[in-house]
Design an enzyme around this catalytic site. Structure first.
Site, mmCIF file in Angstrom:
data_model
loop_
_atom_site.group_PDB
_atom_site.id
_atom_site.type_symbol
_atom_site.label_atom_id
_atom_site.label_comp_id
_atom_site.label_asym_id
_atom_site.label_seq_id
_atom_site.Cartn_x
_atom_site.Cartn_y
_atom_site.Cartn_z
ATOM 1 N N ASP A 33 0.863 -1.177 0.000
ATOM 2 C CA ASP A 33 0.000 0.000 0.000
ATOM 3 C C ASP A 33 0.902 1.231 0.000
ATOM 4 O O ASP A 33 2.023 1.190 0.513
ATOM 5 C CB ASP A 33 -0.906 -0.007 1.235
ATOM 6 C CG ASP A 33 -2.135 0.874 1.068
ATOM 7 O OD1 ASP A 33 -3.230 0.307 0.893
ATOM 8 O OD2 ASP A 33 -2.008 2.113 1.096
ATOM 9 N N ASP A 55 4.428 1.985 -4.022
ATOM 10 C CA ASP A 55 3.592 2.740 -4.950
ATOM 11 C C ASP A 55 3.415 1.892 -6.202
ATOM 12 O O ASP A 55 4.392 1.570 -6.878
ATOM 13 C CB ASP A 55 4.278 4.069 -5.279
ATOM 14 C CG ASP A 55 3.499 4.926 -6.272
ATOM 15 O OD1 ASP A 55 2.491 4.439 -6.821
ATOM 16 O OD2 ASP A 55 3.918 6.076 -6.509
ATOM 17 N N VAL A 56 2.175 1.524 -6.516
ATOM 18 C CA VAL A 56 1.945 0.619 -7.651
ATOM 19 C C VAL A 56 2.313 1.238 -8.992
ATOM 20 O O VAL A 56 2.406 0.535 -9.996
ATOM 21 C CB VAL A 56 0.486 0.117 -7.705
ATOM 22 C CG1 VAL A 56 0.177 -0.774 -6.517
ATOM 23 C CG2 VAL A 56 -0.498 1.267 -7.817
ATOM 24 N N ASN A 82 -5.719 -4.766 -6.849
ATOM 25 C CA ASN A 82 -6.810 -3.999 -6.258
ATOM 26 C C ASN A 82 -6.537 -2.506 -6.144
ATOM 27 O O ASN A 82 -7.472 -1.705 -6.100
ATOM 28 C CB ASN A 82 -7.120 -4.574 -4.873
ATOM 29 C CG ASN A 82 -8.033 -3.689 -4.064
ATOM 30 O OD1 ASN A 82 -9.232 -3.610 -4.305
ATOM 31 N ND2 ASN A 82 -7.460 -2.985 -3.093
ATOM 32 N N SER A 135 -14.832 -1.464 -11.542
ATOM 33 C CA SER A 135 -15.889 -0.665 -10.918
ATOM 34 C C SER A 135 -17.107 -0.698 -11.829
ATOM 35 O O SER A 135 -16.987 -1.016 -13.024
ATOM 36 C CB SER A 135 -15.409 0.789 -10.745
ATOM 37 O OG SER A 135 -16.481 1.663 -10.470
ATOM 38 N N TYR A 148 -11.574 8.298 -14.232
ATOM 39 C CA TYR A 148 -11.857 7.068 -13.497
ATOM 40 C C TYR A 148 -12.560 6.045 -14.391
ATOM 41 O O TYR A 148 -12.193 4.864 -14.417
ATOM 42 C CB TYR A 148 -12.717 7.393 -12.277
ATOM 43 C CG TYR A 148 -12.977 6.220 -11.365
ATOM 44 C CD1 TYR A 148 -11.954 5.669 -10.597
ATOM 45 C CD2 TYR A 148 -14.252 5.677 -11.253
ATOM 46 C CE1 TYR A 148 -12.197 4.601 -9.747
ATOM 47 C CE2 TYR A 148 -14.502 4.604 -10.410
ATOM 48 C CZ TYR A 148 -13.472 4.076 -9.653
ATOM 49 O OH TYR A 148 -13.722 3.017 -8.812
ATOM 50 N N LYS A 152 -11.047 2.386 -15.412
ATOM 51 C CA LYS A 152 -11.706 1.144 -15.015
ATOM 52 C C LYS A 152 -12.207 0.343 -16.219
ATOM 53 O O LYS A 152 -12.279 -0.892 -16.164
ATOM 54 C CB LYS A 152 -12.835 1.439 -14.032
ATOM 55 C CG LYS A 152 -12.343 1.939 -12.674
ATOM 56 C CD LYS A 152 -11.360 0.960 -12.023
ATOM 57 C CE LYS A 152 -11.001 1.351 -10.601
ATOM 58 N NZ LYS A 152 -10.061 0.386 -9.964
ATOM 59 N N VAL A 181 -19.137 1.860 -2.494
ATOM 60 C CA VAL A 181 -18.720 1.121 -1.309
ATOM 61 C C VAL A 181 -18.589 2.069 -0.120
ATOM 62 O O VAL A 181 -17.853 3.061 -0.176
ATOM 63 C CB VAL A 181 -17.383 0.395 -1.554
ATOM 64 C CG1 VAL A 181 -16.951 -0.367 -0.313
ATOM 65 C CG2 VAL A 181 -17.504 -0.550 -2.743
ATOM 66 N N GLY A 183 -17.421 3.894 3.118
ATOM 67 C CA GLY A 183 -16.105 4.049 3.724
ATOM 68 C C GLY A 183 -15.471 5.387 3.417
ATOM 69 O O GLY A 183 -16.011 6.197 2.649
#
Length: 254
Positions: A33, A55-56, A82, A135, A148, A152, A181, A183
């Site tokens: 992460d 960092d991806v 993810n 998504s 976004y 996706k 989602v 959160g």
């Protein structure tokens, strides 16, 4: 038998829920992460797991993380690509190129780096399961969220292609498409959309429920349960599929 599972963006939100679901079965779990505090908190709670800050979007950073996992386990059974970000909100003419690039890089390039590594190890062993997080925006239009949505949709294209490419090697590839989602991440997205549309956050929240047949939000646990099933023996003939976990989103238009 214990499985070896890697989850990117695994220290919080959906990624953490996925990690915790697999840890319930006493699997070996490794997460990375970009948030050091989240990684530290995860490692404190789950000292048996591998937890790294990475960092991806960084090829070097991800190679270091993956090399550590490969050294520890000499292989991998399940990989969850993810990690992702919501990106900016606004009309296409108002968006900054840097924000567009960051959104594409995290969601698409991060998935590419993750899947490239997974494919190499899984082809060598002749088995494996990859689950990418897309998504509902990856299968529908999403006004004021073009970076976004574009990212996706790309994840869905990657899923379909890799399922064909890797299937002959015994590797299954699927994608999950969560809806809204609950959160902190969604709280930030709602705030950004409210500002972009010039309405209240309450109105944005109501619009998400209005556009869903079941009139409900999704929990991270809902997503984790689906990922767990897809990666399990019970789902061993499911590949190339894009599964929505959203209560049936009818529209993302306001």
């Amino acid at each position: 038998m214990s499985k070896r599972i890697v989850i990117t963006g695994g220290a919080a939100g959906i990624g953490r829920a996925i990690a915790e679901r697999f840890l319930q079965d006493e699997n070996r779990v490794a997460i990375c992460d970009a948030d050091p505090s989240a990684v530290a908190a995860f490692q404190t709670l789950y000292p048996q797991a591998i937890a790294k800050v990475a960092d991806v979007t960084s090829e070097a950073g991800m190679e270091t993380f993956f090399n550590d996992v490969e050294t520890a386990w000499q292989g991998v059974d399940i990989v969850c690509a993810n990690a992702g970000i919501g990106g900016p909100a606004g009309g296409i003419e108002t968006l900054q190129y840097d924000d567009w690039q960051r959104c594409i890089a995290t969601n698409v390039h991060g998935s590419f780096l993750t899947c490239r590594w997974a494919a190499k190890l899984m082809k060598e062993q002749g088995s494996g399961a990859i689950v990418l997080t897309s998504s509902t925006a990856g299968i529908m239009g999403y006004p004021l969220r073009s970076p976004y949505a574009a990212a996706k949709w790309a994840v869905v294209g990657m899923t379909k292609t890799l399922a064909m490419e890797l299937g002959p090697h015994g590797i299954r590839v699927n994608a999950v498409c969560p809806g809204a989602v609950e959160g902190p991440r969604m709280d930030r997205i709602v705030a950004n959309e409210a500002a972009a549309r010039g309405v209240t956050e309450g109105e944005i929240r109501a619009s998400y429920v209005t556009g869903v047949s079941m009139k409900t939000w999704v929990t991270a646990q809902d997503v984790a349960n689906t990922v767990h099933f897809l990666a399990s023996q019970a789902g061993n003939k499911i590949s190339g599929q894009v599964l929505s976990i959203d209560g049936n989103t009818e529209t993302l238009a306001p």
